[in-house]
Design an enzyme around this catalytic site. Structure first.
Site, mmCIF file in Angstrom:
data_model
loop_
_atom_site.group_PDB
_atom_site.id
_atom_site.type_symbol
_atom_site.label_atom_id
_atom_site.label_comp_id
_atom_site.label_asym_id
_atom_site.label_seq_id
_atom_site.Cartn_x
_atom_site.Cartn_y
_atom_site.Cartn_z
ATOM 1 N N LYS A 185 0.893 -1.320 0.040
ATOM 2 C CA LYS A 185 0.022 -0.064 0.078
ATOM 3 C C LYS A 185 0.989 1.153 0.136
ATOM 4 O O LYS A 185 0.541 2.338 -0.725
ATOM 5 C CB LYS A 185 -0.774 -0.034 1.367
ATOM 6 C CG LYS A 185 -2.298 -0.240 1.122
ATOM 7 C CD LYS A 185 -2.993 -0.139 2.173
ATOM 8 C CE LYS A 185 -2.283 -0.215 3.586
ATOM 9 N NZ LYS A 185 -1.751 -1.753 3.789
ATOM 10 N N THR A 220 3.941 1.434 -0.779
ATOM 11 C CA THR A 220 4.552 1.469 -2.198
ATOM 12 C C THR A 220 3.817 2.047 -3.267
ATOM 13 O O THR A 220 4.214 2.802 -3.927
ATOM 14 C CB THR A 220 5.343 -0.145 -2.458
ATOM 15 O OG1 THR A 220 6.064 -0.335 -1.374
ATOM 16 C CG2 THR A 220 6.083 0.042 -3.780
ATOM 17 N N ARG A 246 1.862 7.264 6.826
ATOM 18 C CA ARG A 246 2.197 7.300 8.428
ATOM 19 C C ARG A 246 3.582 7.102 8.780
ATOM 20 O O ARG A 246 4.357 6.609 8.086
ATOM 21 C CB ARG A 246 1.508 6.165 8.842
ATOM 22 C CG ARG A 246 -0.161 6.307 8.775
ATOM 23 C CD ARG A 246 -0.927 4.997 8.942
ATOM 24 N NE ARG A 246 -0.636 3.948 7.771
ATOM 25 C CZ ARG A 246 -0.447 2.690 8.017
ATOM 26 N NH1 ARG A 246 -1.016 2.237 9.226
ATOM 27 N NH2 ARG A 246 -0.182 1.808 6.971
ATOM 28 N N LYS A 274 12.189 -8.091 10.454
ATOM 29 C CA LYS A 274 13.046 -7.170 9.749
ATOM 30 C C LYS A 274 12.153 -6.411 8.650
ATOM 31 O O LYS A 274 11.187 -6.719 7.936
ATOM 32 C CB LYS A 274 13.933 -8.173 8.829
ATOM 33 C CG LYS A 274 14.665 -7.206 7.832
ATOM 34 C CD LYS A 274 15.774 -8.286 7.160
ATOM 35 C CE LYS A 274 16.124 -7.837 5.795
ATOM 36 N NZ LYS A 274 17.569 -7.724 5.494
ATOM 37 N N ALA A 329 -3.258 0.099 12.137
ATOM 38 C CA ALA A 329 -4.731 0.022 11.858
ATOM 39 C C ALA A 329 -5.234 -1.333 12.454
ATOM 40 O O ALA A 329 -6.513 -1.383 12.380
ATOM 41 C CB ALA A 329 -4.870 0.135 10.310
ATOM 42 N N PHE A 381 -3.219 -1.872 6.684
ATOM 43 C CA PHE A 381 -3.593 -3.173 6.457
ATOM 44 C C PHE A 381 -4.888 -3.231 5.331
ATOM 45 O O PHE A 381 -4.836 -2.442 4.503
ATOM 46 C CB PHE A 381 -4.054 -3.870 7.783
ATOM 47 C CG PHE A 381 -2.887 -4.191 8.681
ATOM 48 C CD1 PHE A 381 -1.994 -5.008 8.405
ATOM 49 C CD2 PHE A 381 -2.920 -3.335 9.991
ATOM 50 C CE1 PHE A 381 -1.235 -5.184 9.353
ATOM 51 C CE2 PHE A 381 -1.783 -3.611 10.775
ATOM 52 C CZ PHE A 381 -0.973 -4.512 10.638
ATOM 53 N N PHE A 435 4.448 -8.815 -9.486
ATOM 54 C CA PHE A 435 5.738 -9.306 -9.015
ATOM 55 C C PHE A 435 6.099 -10.153 -10.362
ATOM 56 O O PHE A 435 5.442 -10.380 -11.161
ATOM 57 C CB PHE A 435 5.393 -10.249 -7.823
ATOM 58 C CG PHE A 435 5.362 -9.676 -6.384
ATOM 59 C CD1 PHE A 435 4.520 -8.835 -6.058
ATOM 60 C CD2 PHE A 435 6.221 -10.034 -5.412
ATOM 61 C CE1 PHE A 435 4.157 -8.154 -4.905
ATOM 62 C CE2 PHE A 435 6.295 -9.376 -4.401
ATOM 63 C CZ PHE A 435 5.328 -8.445 -3.986
ATOM 64 N N TRP A 495 6.984 -1.021 -8.290
ATOM 65 C CA TRP A 495 8.102 -1.566 -7.540
ATOM 66 C C TRP A 495 9.107 -1.609 -8.484
ATOM 67 O O TRP A 495 10.400 -1.470 -8.052
ATOM 68 C CB TRP A 495 7.427 -2.861 -6.950
ATOM 69 C CG TRP A 495 8.672 -3.393 -6.172
ATOM 70 C CD1 TRP A 495 9.069 -3.080 -4.747
ATOM 71 C CD2 TRP A 495 9.566 -4.428 -6.492
ATOM 72 N NE1 TRP A 495 9.880 -3.703 -4.491
ATOM 73 C CE2 TRP A 495 10.396 -4.813 -5.482
ATOM 74 C CE3 TRP A 495 9.744 -5.207 -7.711
ATOM 75 C CZ2 TRP A 495 11.428 -5.843 -5.317
ATOM 76 C CZ3 TRP A 495 10.879 -6.110 -7.763
ATOM 77 C CH2 TRP A 495 11.561 -6.428 -6.593
#
Lengths: 561, 561
Positions: free
Chosen positions: B76, B78, B99, B110, B278, B306, B386, B414
């Site tokens: 989201k 990104t 945020r 990580k 959230a 989320f 992806f 991305w």
């Protein structure tokens, strides 16, 4: 030209009357530091990017200390700032190194910590609130280690940590007595292992001491790794490095270890960095800030917290010993008012001249002068004048100083700024130009911890002896067994007396220093001896200052200063 | 021209390959904000001085939400960044509102929170570590109130507070399960009144919600004053205002309420402010940042945390309801991988095409589309591609969207930055130019709290009913008795399922939502319903990310991203 409000106006009104120089200008004109070597935090604050700075001067170091203070303080910070402005006004290139204030006391007892009157560091609101985030970073690094410890125990506890013998507590930059003694890990198996623990105030964190004593980022990480967090079930001490916590803690501190730059009311450089309390910690500005300032200025003025029995003793026995940074001259701040309190007067009785009380109280000044002389530092006594001081009282103080072989000058920087501290500045300049100092350490590394404590107590506090309670005696033996007997000691006690009892005024003798707890700070490199009833987490008073603090309609802070 | 590392390179390598513009330049060129209206924090971060800014545009608002995410997230943030860069590249003046990340998860699992690949906000290291200090200020303000409460009880307890019924806990920006349930005030009469309490993570603090929902400084102080901290012995609720804490808390937050400005990799403005999770809070960027951005840009892209069942629902029912800021269009992010997980595949099985799993999983997408349509927001589905996605899988998703009457576009930001999100940007532009949206609220203020929860559960989650345990039922009655039944609800539950069980994939139906606790947030203006086993203080995993984080020899962070 700026017209300042008259002397006696609230500090905040004076501070707001001065338009600060852009911080880039202070750095460039006063320190020769280029703009690209500054990391700005707003227009009037910055961090120094040490990788970009060539600090190669061999500046001299002036240590400002004090007699036993009143609860309002003797004006060490104010004098350090006034003296720095005065030195600059007589042609000496000087900067000042101070400690960062803690949020805790701001909301407890009214008062900021940025000097006062016409000798202040600005912007004082920012300095007193969050500043550039160093204390918050220390709090985070400290509590990350705590979380990693409890998490390690919660999972497989591969290091076989003994939950009963974890000595690493948590910290908060707050006066909060309810956190001194806690149980954590309650609520069942999903919520960790129940155990006793507690919180200290952030300034008492070993990480604060480590930040203040580190030479650079690598030294910081090495010291963080050396922290002993507790024991395993076989009694072996376990370090933060064994837990794998030192890297992440260093990352959290990567900005915090860069010294902060602001300015005095007269636009001279103030490096503000690190801020342990001198009653419960070692109480000095960071080695990195002091060393950087000495590399950029001809003379650096720095302070050590509370009276010389605490701050100056720790400056020499801990900061000088570890860093090699030794003072070239010491200034001992005293006030007529505090000496009258040491002579037995109440706070409400200080406005009237009272030679009798003063002559009773001067034994406190004498003891502090003598102590500084034992360190090889014959002090310049700076009498920080108040409007209520009488000529006779001032004369009486001077006579005592001269009798002791110390120099003495009056200073009115609170009312007049740097102009008022010129006499002290001239005296400092003369000493720096004409005298070589050899600092004496009163104890050697090789002496055992208890002997070191005894030496400070008997030589400087006037104590007859030191008494370790059963717990402290056991901790003493353990520290020696673990091979940490060579470390210096950091005595935590009340700042209001040479003894551990705040009510024992003047220059008490023959008392016994009661040690109730020893804390090994293997990362910082000293052993804290907690004496009497001193607390490493303060409480709030019945009517905390917080209740009067707010923003006015223009968004300006009221009630904080 | 900057040569970026190839797609798939570590985020940090891509981020470091781009030389950011000085933040003054971003503000001036992209927002028309003059340098004097910025408060710099370093060279590439700033706070906006709202008093100096004239934000008078009537910008449109794009809400980016998502299907039920995998633990790695749907992208989201990104997508919000890629879409903003794409909008700018097609000539639309756009900024993004995001945020702030919490420190806790950084050291747990990580991963930073600044977008990814070629759609990131920079400087990402600073964003992920302390940033401009907002969370630390919130932590301080929260814990100051806690200290004042325990201090009040310790002294005369004039308000007659009942130590057993204090509901105000403490917070820390850390994952630390051992602090969930604690006893404080132990150690004897000098150390406060013993009582049960605990810590939440800072993002769950009511003060975080208040900061995010306030219109200005005065509204902030008013809401802080309205916080209910517990009960007196007669059962009457007591506010922070009655304790006198609201002024000092506002002072601690005076800088934190100014929105932060950084930039995307393509130098477009990113306003980053506030950061509740959230799942346990309302999960939206601050009203002040969103409103300011809408006053400075023609289009503002913002995210809600989320899946749409959590973030988007709370955006509309809480943020829009309280502030009046309603989305003009919604973008629903989905990935082939997540839909295959919703269809039952394990994380390790996602690299291979699997149409069966996908067709089982698309019910999740269908439910989210339908839910957004119920709000009156027919979403643009952005398929965040992806390299492992197959053409058949992508076609299958598109068919579902078209069947539902939703628009759908593929996005490759991305790998390609803004260029890759142009199709989504064009679709957004078209909707903004041609359609008027009327947002529907699924419940009215006047409905009781339990009905509101039931509405969300049955209408959006597919639940058959809601079950309150005995404690929650009692709290429900109390909230109604106290006259707070008109507030909206903020449901805290797992983000990994429409139900309260993370393992229930797809679009579960007929389940029962178990409410175990209600927390009245009278200052923020909503009631939190804690469902299932969701925690307001996370724990660390067995091998926390912290163990791999450190500085390399050049002082650069490794292991954090």
């Amino acid at each position: 030209m700026t017209v300042l409000p008259p002397p006696g106006s609230p500090d905040i009104d004076i501070a707001r009357a001065v338009k600060p120089w852009p911080i880039f200008e202070v750095a460039q004109r006063k320190l020769g530091v280029a703009p690209h070597a500054l990391i700005p935090y707003g227009h009037y604050k910055a961090k120094l990017d040490l990788a970009q700075i060539d600090a190669t001067k061999q500046g001299k170091l002036v240590l400002v200390t004090a007699i036993t203070p009143t609860p309002a303080g003797e004006g060490k910070t104010t004098t350090s700032i006034g003296l720095t402005d005065a030195l600059n006004s007589i042609g000496v290139n000087a900067s000042v190194c101070l400690r960062e204030p803690s949020l805790g006391p701001c909301f407890g007892v009214k008062g900021g910590a940025a000097g006062g009157g016409r000798s202040q560091a600005i912007p004082m609101e920012d300095l007193n609130l969050h500043f550039n985030g160093d204390f918050h970073a220390i709090t985070s690094a400290h509590n990350l280690l705590a979380a990693l410890i409890d998490n390690h125990i919660h999972w497989d506890n591969e290091l076989d940590l003994d939950p009963r013998r974890i000595t690493w507590r948590r910290v908060m930059d707050m006066n909060d007595r309810a956190l001194r003694h806690t149980l954590v890990g309650l609520g069942g198996p999903a919520h960790g292992q129940p155990r006793e623990s507690g919180f200290d105030i952030t300034v008492a964190s070993e990480i604060m001491a480590i930040l203040c004593l580190s030479e650079d980022r690598k030294d910081l990480q090495r010291r963080l790794g050396n922290i002993i967090i507790g024991r395993d079930t076989s009694g072996r001490p376990v370090t933060a490095r064994e837990l794998g916590a030192d890297g992440a803690m260093t990352v959290l501190l990567k900005d915090a270890i860069q010294p902060n730059l602001i300015q005095t009311l007269e636009h001279n450089p103030a490096l503000i960095h690190g801020g342990p309390f001198a009653n419960i910690a070692h109480g000095c500005n960071s080695v990195m800030a002091t060393r950087t300032a000495m590399g950029l200025s001809d003379v650096v003025v720095t302070e050590a917290g509370f009276g010389a029995d605490l701050g100056a003793e720790k400056f020499i026995h801990i900061k000088s010993r570890i860093s090699g940074l030794e003072p070239d001259v010491a200034v001992l701040v005293c006030t007529v008012r505090a000496l009258k309190m040491q002579g037995g007067l109440a706070k409400t009785e200080l406005d009237e001249p009272n030679l009798d009380a003063l002559s009773k109280g001067v034994v406190n000044l004498e003891r502090h002068i003598q102590n500084m002389q034992k360190f090889g530092l014959n002090p310049i006594v700076a009498v920080n004048r108040f409007p209520t001081d009488s000529a006779q009282e001032l004369t009486a103080i001077k006579e005592v100083c001269l009798k002791m072989g110390a120099r003495v000058e009056e200073a009115t920087h609170w009312a007049e700024g740097g102009e008022g501290a010129k006499a002290v500045a001239e005296a400092v300049k003369t000493v720096l130009e004409t005298e070589e100092v050899n600092v004496n350490y009163l104890y050697e590394d090789a002496q055992p911890i208890d002997e070191k404590i005894r030496t400070v107590a008997t030589e400087l506090y006037g104590a007859a002896d030191v008494q370790f309670n059963i717990a402290a005696q056991k901790q003493l033996d353990e520290i020696h067994e673990l091979g940490f007997g060579h470390l210096p000691v950091c005595i935590a006690k009340t700042p209001y007396s040479f003894s551990s009892e705040a009510s024992e005024l003047g220059a008490p003798e023959g008392h016994v220093l009661p040690v109730r707890e020893l804390r090994l700070m293997a990362g910082a490199g000293f052993v804290v001896a907690i004496c009497g009833d001193v607390m490493t987490m303060p409480g709030l008073p019945k009517k905390p200052a917080a209740l009067n603090i707010s923003l006015d309609d223009d968004g300006e802070i009221v009630g904080l200063f």
